[in-house]
Design an enzyme around this catalytic site. Structure first.
Site, short mmCIF file in Angstrom:
data_model
loop_
_atom_site.label_atom_id
_atom_site.label_comp_id
_atom_site.label_asym_id
_atom_site.label_seq_id
_atom_site.Cartn_x
_atom_site.Cartn_y
_atom_site.Cartn_z
CB SER A 147 -7.72 84.36 -104.07
OG SER A 147 -7.75 85.48 -104.92
CE1 TYR A 160 -4.33 87.17 -100.36
CE2 TYR A 160 -4.94 87.54 -102.66
CZ TYR A 160 -5.29 87.21 -101.37
OH TYR A 160 -6.60 86.91 -101.07
P1 NDP Z 1 -9.52 90.94 -93.60
O1 NDP Z 1 -8.22 91.63 -93.77
O2 NDP Z 1 -10.76 91.75 -93.62
O3 NDP Z 1 -9.51 90.07 -92.26
C1 NDP Z 1 -8.40 89.24 -92.03
C2 NDP Z 1 -8.67 88.33 -90.86
O4 NDP Z 1 -7.56 87.47 -90.71
C3 NDP Z 1 -8.82 89.07 -89.55
O5 NDP Z 1 -9.72 88.35 -88.75
C4 NDP Z 1 -7.42 89.03 -88.97
O6 NDP Z 1 -7.38 89.07 -87.54
C5 NDP Z 1 -6.94 87.68 -89.46
N1 NDP Z 1 -5.49 87.65 -89.62
C6 NDP Z 1 -4.76 88.30 -90.56
N2 NDP Z 1 -3.45 88.08 -90.36
C7 NDP Z 1 -3.37 87.27 -89.26
C8 NDP Z 1 -2.29 86.71 -88.54
N3 NDP Z 1 -1.02 86.91 -88.87
N4 NDP Z 1 -2.58 85.93 -87.47
C9 NDP Z 1 -3.85 85.71 -87.10
N5 NDP Z 1 -4.91 86.24 -87.73
C10 NDP Z 1 -4.67 87.01 -88.80
O7 NDP Z 1 -9.55 89.83 -94.75
P2 NDP Z 1 -10.76 89.27 -95.64
O8 NDP Z 1 -11.91 88.99 -94.79
O9 NDP Z 1 -10.91 90.15 -96.81
O10 NDP Z 1 -10.12 87.93 -96.19
C11 NDP Z 1 -10.42 86.66 -95.65
C12 NDP Z 1 -9.93 85.59 -96.59
O11 NDP Z 1 -10.54 85.74 -97.88
C13 NDP Z 1 -8.43 85.62 -96.84
O12 NDP Z 1 -7.95 84.30 -96.96
C14 NDP Z 1 -8.31 86.33 -98.18
O13 NDP Z 1 -7.13 86.01 -98.83
C15 NDP Z 1 -9.54 85.79 -98.88
N6 NDP Z 1 -10.03 86.58 -99.99
C16 NDP Z 1 -10.52 87.84 -99.78
C17 NDP Z 1 -11.06 88.55 -100.83
C18 NDP Z 1 -11.67 89.89 -100.64
O14 NDP Z 1 -12.07 90.50 -101.63
N7 NDP Z 1 -11.78 90.42 -99.43
C19 NDP Z 1 -11.06 88.01 -102.19
C20 NDP Z 1 -10.51 86.68 -102.30
C21 NDP Z 1 -10.02 86.01 -101.23
P3 NDP Z 1 -7.32 90.48 -86.71
O15 NDP Z 1 -8.70 91.08 -86.83
O16 NDP Z 1 -7.02 90.08 -85.33
O17 NDP Z 1 -6.29 91.32 -87.37
#
Ligand code: NDP
Length: 254
Positions: A147, A160
Site C-alpha cells: 500500500s 493497517y
Molecule cells: P476488499 O475488501 O474489496 O476484498 C478483500 C478480499 O480479501 C476478499 O476477497 C475477501 O474475501 C478477502 N479476505 C479478507 N479478509 C480475509 C480473511 N480473513 N480470510 C480470507 N480472505 C479474506 O479489498 P481490496 O480488493 O480493496 O484489497 C485487496 C488488497 O489491496 C489488500 O491487500 C489491500 O490492503 C490492498 N490495497 C487496497 C487498496 C484500495 O484502495 N482498495 C489500496 C492499497 C492497497 P471474502 O470476499 O470472502 O470476504
C-alpha cells in the site's frame, strides 16, 4: 502462446476487488487460477464465472485467514481444487492479496483489532509462503500486495499501515532467501482503487473527490484495469526484478 500458459497461480482474496482483477488478468494470460476467498462464496464463484466466460480456467477455494488452522485449511482446500481439475499440486505464482483494514486512529485502536490485522495481513501470507515453498516451482513468482500507506503517513488506519510495512520488509527478506531458486518476490502497491475496502471513504461525492485527488490522474482506480497490468511482476520477462516495492498508486501524493 499466452504468456502464462501452463502456469498455476493462486490469488488470495480473489472473490472481490483487487484480487478479482488480478485473477482475471492472470487467467487472461493463460494461467489456471486458484481463486481464494474467506467467506463470500457467491462472489468467489462469480470471479470463476467471469474467467470461464472469457475462456479462462479457474476454481474457488475457501480458507479464513487469521483462524488458527488457516494454513492447513488453505492447502487442503487448494489441493482438493487442483486434484479435481487433474492439475499438479505444484504452482508457479502466489499473490498475497487478501487483507483486512479499518484499524482506525491510535486513540480508537484496540489490541483485538491489532492482533486480527496482523494475523490476516502479515502472519497469514508469511506462513502461506513457508508452507508453499516445497511446491512453488523454481522460477516462480510471489507478489505481496502492499500500500502507499507504507510510504506516506496514514494515521487514519495506523495498524493497517504497519501491517503493510511488515509486508514490504517480508518481501525484501524473502527475495534474498528465494533468489537462488530463481523465485522473485515483489510488493505491489495499488493506491486508491474502488473496492468494498474503501466504500465508506467514498460515501459522499465530496469524499470520493478527495480520494481521487490523491492521484495525479485525479481519479480512483479500478481493480481490473489499474492493478494486475503494466508492471505486475509475474511474467518471464520480469525475472530480473525482485525485492522491489512496485508503485502502482497512480501517482498518489507525488
Ligand atoms: P476488499 O475488501 O474489496 O476484498 C478483500 C478480499 O480479501 C476478499 O476477497 C475477501 O474475501 C478477502 N479476505 C479478507 N479478509 C480475509 C480473511 N480473513 N480470510 C480470507 N480472505 C479474506 O479489498 P481490496 O480488493 O480493496 O484489497 C485487496 C488488497 O489491496 C489488500 O491487500 C489491500 O490492503 C490492498 N490495497 C487496497 C487498496 C484500495 O484502495 N482498495 C489500496 C492499497 C492497497 P471474502 O470476499 O470472502 O470476504
Amino acid at each position: 502462446m499466452s504468456a502464462l500458459a501452463g502456469r498455476t497461480a493462486i490469488v488470495t482474496g480473489a472473490s472481490r476487488g483487487i484480487g478479482r482483477g488480478i485473477a482475471e488478468r492472470l487467467a487472461t494470460d493463460g494461467a489456471l487460477v486458484a481463486v481464494h476467498y474467506g467467506s463470500n462464496e457467491k462472489a468467489a464463484l462469480e470471479t470463476v464465472e467471469i474467467i470461464e466466460g472469457r475462456g479462462g480456467r479457474a476454481f474457488a477455494f475457501r480458507a479464513e485467514l487469521g483462524a488458527p488452522d488457516a494454513v492447513d485449511t488453505f492447502y487442503a482446500a487448494l489441493d482438493a481444487g487442483l486434484a479435481e481439475r487433474g492439475a499438479a499440486r505444484e504452482f508457479d505464482i502466489l499473490v498475497n492479496n487478501a487483507a483486512a483494514s479499518g484499524s482506525g486512529r491510535i486513540h480508537q485502536l484496540t489490541t483485538e483489532v491489532f492482533d486480527r490485522l496482523f494475523a490476516i495481513n502479515v502472519k497469514a501470507p508469511l506462513f502461506l509462503v513457508q508452507r508453499g515453498l516445497d511446491r512453488l516451482r523454481d522460477g516462480g513468482r510471489i507478489v505481496n500486495i502492499s500500500s502507499a500507506a507504507t510510504k506516506h503517513a496514514f494515521p487514519d488506519s495506523v495498524t493497517y499501515a504497519m501491517t503493510k510495512g511488515a509486508v514490504d520488509t517480508m518481501t525484501l527478506a524473502l527475495a534474498k532467501e528465494l533468489g537462488p531458486r530463481g523465485i522473485t518476490v515483489n510488493a505491489v502497491a495499488p493506491g486508491y482503487i474502488a473496492t468494498d475496502m474503501n466504500a465508506r471513504r467514498r460515501a459522499t461525492p465530496e469524499a470520493s473527490a478527495a480520494l481521487a485527488a490523491m492521484s495525479v490522474f485525479n481519479r480512483i482506480g479500478t481493480p481490473a484495469a489499474d492493478v494486475g497490468r503494466g508492471r505486475f511482476p509475474v511474467s518471464d520477462e520480469a525475472r530480473w526484478i525482485t525485492g522491489q516495492y512496485v508503485d502502482a498508486t497512480g501517482g498518489t501524493a507525488l
